[in-house]
Scaffold this active site. Sequence first.
Site, PDB file in Angstrom:
ATOM      1  N   HIS A 102      45.622  84.333 -31.528  1.00  0.00           N
ATOM      2  CA  HIS A 102      45.739  85.784 -31.359  1.00  0.00           C
ATOM      3  C   HIS A 102      46.203  86.090 -29.949  1.00  0.00           C
ATOM      4  O   HIS A 102      45.905  85.364 -29.005  1.00  0.00           O
ATOM      5  CB  HIS A 102      44.414  86.495 -31.646  1.00  0.00           C
ATOM      6  CG  HIS A 102      43.233  85.942 -30.913  1.00  0.00           C
ATOM      7  ND1 HIS A 102      42.614  84.774 -31.286  1.00  0.00           N
ATOM      8  CD2 HIS A 102      42.568  86.380 -29.816  1.00  0.00           C
ATOM      9  CE1 HIS A 102      41.604  84.523 -30.465  1.00  0.00           C
ATOM     10  NE2 HIS A 102      41.558  85.470 -29.551  1.00  0.00           N
ATOM     11  N   GLU A 152      37.332  82.316 -28.408  1.00  0.00           N
ATOM     12  CA  GLU A 152      36.148  82.456 -29.267  1.00  0.00           C
ATOM     13  C   GLU A 152      36.495  82.356 -30.741  1.00  0.00           C
ATOM     14  O   GLU A 152      35.712  81.822 -31.528  1.00  0.00           O
ATOM     15  CB  GLU A 152      35.472  83.811 -29.016  1.00  0.00           C
ATOM     16  CG  GLU A 152      34.755  83.891 -27.682  1.00  0.00           C
ATOM     17  CD  GLU A 152      34.229  85.280 -27.388  1.00  0.00           C
ATOM     18  OE1 GLU A 152      34.340  86.173 -28.255  1.00  0.00           O
ATOM     19  OE2 GLU A 152      33.724  85.473 -26.281  1.00  0.00           O
TER      20      GLU A 152
HETATM   21  P1  AMP Z   1      39.066  85.355 -27.647  1.00  0.00           P
HETATM   22  O1  AMP Z   1      37.928  85.207 -26.681  1.00  0.00           O
HETATM   23  O2  AMP Z   1      40.403  85.378 -26.968  1.00  0.00           O
HETATM   24  O3  AMP Z   1      38.983  84.361 -28.788  1.00  0.00           O
HETATM   25  O4  AMP Z   1      38.927  86.820 -28.254  1.00  0.00           O
HETATM   26  C1  AMP Z   1      38.345  87.123 -29.489  1.00  0.00           C
HETATM   27  C2  AMP Z   1      38.314  88.630 -29.571  1.00  0.00           C
HETATM   28  O5  AMP Z   1      38.041  89.001 -30.909  1.00  0.00           O
HETATM   29  C3  AMP Z   1      37.237  89.288 -28.701  1.00  0.00           C
HETATM   30  O6  AMP Z   1      37.866  90.145 -27.752  1.00  0.00           O
HETATM   31  C4  AMP Z   1      36.379  90.057 -29.711  1.00  0.00           C
HETATM   32  O7  AMP Z   1      35.923  91.292 -29.220  1.00  0.00           O
HETATM   33  C5  AMP Z   1      37.334  90.217 -30.878  1.00  0.00           C
HETATM   34  N1  AMP Z   1      36.726  90.393 -32.197  1.00  0.00           N
HETATM   35  C6  AMP Z   1      35.781  89.625 -32.785  1.00  0.00           C
HETATM   36  N2  AMP Z   1      35.497  90.093 -34.011  1.00  0.00           N
HETATM   37  C7  AMP Z   1      36.290  91.169 -34.212  1.00  0.00           C
HETATM   38  C8  AMP Z   1      36.462  92.078 -35.300  1.00  0.00           C
HETATM   39  N3  AMP Z   1      35.754  91.995 -36.444  1.00  0.00           N
HETATM   40  N4  AMP Z   1      37.360  93.073 -35.159  1.00  0.00           N
HETATM   41  C9  AMP Z   1      38.087  93.193 -34.018  1.00  0.00           C
HETATM   42  N5  AMP Z   1      37.964  92.366 -32.965  1.00  0.00           N
HETATM   43  C10 AMP Z   1      37.089  91.363 -33.060  1.00  0.00           C
END
Ligand code: AMP
Length: 119
Positions: free
Chosen positions: A104, A99
Amino acid sequence: MAYDQDNIFAKILRGEIPVEKIYEDGFAIAFPDIDPQAPTHVLIIPTGPYESLDDFAKNGTVAEIAGFWRAVGAIGRQLGVDETGYRTLANTGPDAHQEVMHFHVHLFAGKKLGPMLVR
Ligand code: AMP
């Protein structure tokens, strides 16, 4: 595809969005996921502008790659889960449902995490 300087993790790195940093060095920062999926759910991101694991593996310097993975291990130990165990996961691209387009690693811990993927 060019790195998007406005992605949410780039804003976190620039201090434009506040997070509770639990770790920081020259290579990586870590902070709790906003929507935790385990008792411990931390995100670890490199300080450099890499959009995915593939980008980081291809274009990161050897020092950045080593420093980043050293940080991941250090964070596991700092959280006290190195002996009980933890899972790391890096979603890469659309099939994995990445996402946020800044590389990360998710670190999950604090309970029995079950099988790797839902079958
Ligand atoms: P991915 O689907 O691997 O790209 O994961 C993105 C992650 O970022 C998700 O688990 C979200 O909950 C997390 N996320 C998005 N915005 C924030 C934020 N402001 N602080 C902490 N985590 C976030």
